[in-house]
Scaffold this active site. Structure first.
Site, PDB file in Angstrom:
ATOM      1  N   TYR A 286       0.743  -1.236  -0.113  1.00 49.26           N
ATOM      2  CA  TYR A 286      -0.161   0.091   0.055  1.00 49.26           C
ATOM      3  C   TYR A 286       0.722   1.079  -0.078  1.00 49.26           C
ATOM      4  O   TYR A 286       0.632   2.244  -0.715  1.00 49.26           O
ATOM      5  CB  TYR A 286      -0.838  -0.072   1.234  1.00 49.26           C
ATOM      6  CG  TYR A 286      -1.853   1.190   1.430  1.00 49.26           C
ATOM      7  CD1 TYR A 286      -2.821   1.323   0.768  1.00 49.26           C
ATOM      8  CD2 TYR A 286      -1.540   1.937   2.334  1.00 49.26           C
ATOM      9  CE1 TYR A 286      -3.636   2.380   0.770  1.00 49.26           C
ATOM     10  CE2 TYR A 286      -2.403   3.382   2.792  1.00 49.26           C
ATOM     11  CZ  TYR A 286      -3.464   3.245   1.971  1.00 49.26           C
ATOM     12  OH  TYR A 286      -4.356   4.255   2.144  1.00 49.26           O
TER      13      TYR A 286
ATOM     14  N   LYS B 136       0.855   4.188  -2.788  1.00 51.58           N
ATOM     15  CA  LYS B 136       0.558   5.450  -2.539  1.00 51.58           C
ATOM     16  C   LYS B 136       1.762   6.394  -2.948  1.00 51.58           C
ATOM     17  O   LYS B 136       1.548   7.792  -3.357  1.00 51.58           O
ATOM     18  CB  LYS B 136      -0.087   5.449  -1.173  1.00 51.58           C
ATOM     19  CG  LYS B 136      -1.249   4.999  -0.986  1.00 51.58           C
ATOM     20  CD  LYS B 136      -2.417   5.495  -2.079  1.00 51.58           C
ATOM     21  CE  LYS B 136      -3.735   5.137  -1.574  1.00 51.58           C
ATOM     22  NZ  LYS B 136      -4.725   5.843  -2.511  1.00 51.58           N
TER      23      LYS B 136
END
Length: 302
Positions: free
Chosen positions: A171, A175
């Site tokens: 993640y 991002k």
């Protein structure tokens, strides 16, 4: 409401719940016609149902706004292309793209499988790239046809992408990649009248409720700092014509706080004018580190 987005057409991906739903409702409240995209997957990206997007679109219409649901997978070429076609075909134009779709598959790195890595990068990073790519192609054609644009893209990064987050290597990498994509898109698309920015929100969603349960719990009384609706006013403004001149920037948004994030910049430096030996390079690096600002701690680090 002020009608800040009156007559604008906006797309919001991942808009069936949480932040995306809040953004879609807020844009509609300011006069935007909204394409509500959501694949209807579970927290880990499995399953699919059209209900969440339809419910949000119906809610906007019930409040007197205009909205249409889109249930395509924006991490596929056809899904992203059909999303842009839906906006233009339904409302005749596209002004704002809010990329928000995503899910989690948290694991410590030693337990993180390749499938979990691929799935999270696919939905977050590819799911930003493809709608952006197809929207950009549409706007470029509009600009070349002589139509002046005030187009806006709002991407969704995260504090995990800016600072790292233990147990979220996939993640955090996705991002962080979205920030890089935002900077490149801002530089490339400005010539067409397209401004591109990113937000790094902190709010209560299905993803954060499980990971940060204590922090995200709603208060018994008073201001709910973690309500996703707190982030949406900034997204609405960035998605409006009022944000003229603002591009290539990243904002943190949490509760009542907005922060302009400042990324990688040159810090202390040394130039020998010749090749260093390994020992010299190490000694110099330590001296430079002593002069540098310490990094912010990684989320969840002990």
């Amino acid at each position: 409401m002020s009608g800040l987005c009156s007559e604008r057409v906006a797309i919001v991906t991942g808009a069936g719940r949480g932040l995306g739903r809040a953004h879609a409702l807020a844009l509609a409240a300011e006069g935007a016609k909204v394409v509500v995209n959501d694949l209807g997957v579970g927290l880990d990206g499995t399953g699919s149902e059209a209900g969440p997007a339809r419910l949000v679109a119906d809610e906007i219409v019930a409040r007197g706004g205009q909205a249409v649901a889109h249930g395509g997978d924006v991490a596929t070429t056809e899904g992203a292309a059909s999303l842009i076609r839906t906006a233009v075909g339904t409302y005749g134009r596209l002004d704002t793209l809010v990329n928000n779709a995503g899910f989690l598959r948290d694991r410590m790195l030693v337990n993180l499988g390749e499938d979990d890595w691929d799935a999270v990068l696919r939905v977050h990073l590819k799911g930003h790239f493809l709608p952006l790519r197809h929207a950009a192609a549409h706007w470029r054609a509009e600009a070349k046809a002589g139509r002046a644009l005030q187009a806006r893209v709002v991407n969704t990064s995260s504090g995990a992408g800016l600072l790292g987050s233990v147990g979220q290597g996939n993640y955090a990498a996705a991002k962080a990649g979205i920030v890089g994509l935002t900077l490149v898109a801002a530089a490339e698309l400005g010539r067409y009248g397209v401004l591109v920015n990113a937000v790094a929100p902190a709010a209560r969603t299905r993803m954060t409720e499980a990971t940060f349960a204590e922090t995200m719990a709603p208060p018994g009384t008073g201001f709910d700092a973690m309500a996703p609706e707190n982030v949406s006013p900034l997204v609405v403004w960035l998605g409006s014509a009022a944000s003229a001149g603002v591009t290539g920037r990243v904002f943190e948004a949490e509760g009542g706080r907005i922060t302009v994030m400042e990324g990688w910049r040159p810090g202390p430096t040394a130039d020998k004018g010749a090749r260093w030996s390994p020992a010299e390079a190490g000694e110099t690096a330590l001296k430079l580190l002593a002069e540098a600002t310490p990094p912010e701690p990684v989320y969840g680090a002990r």
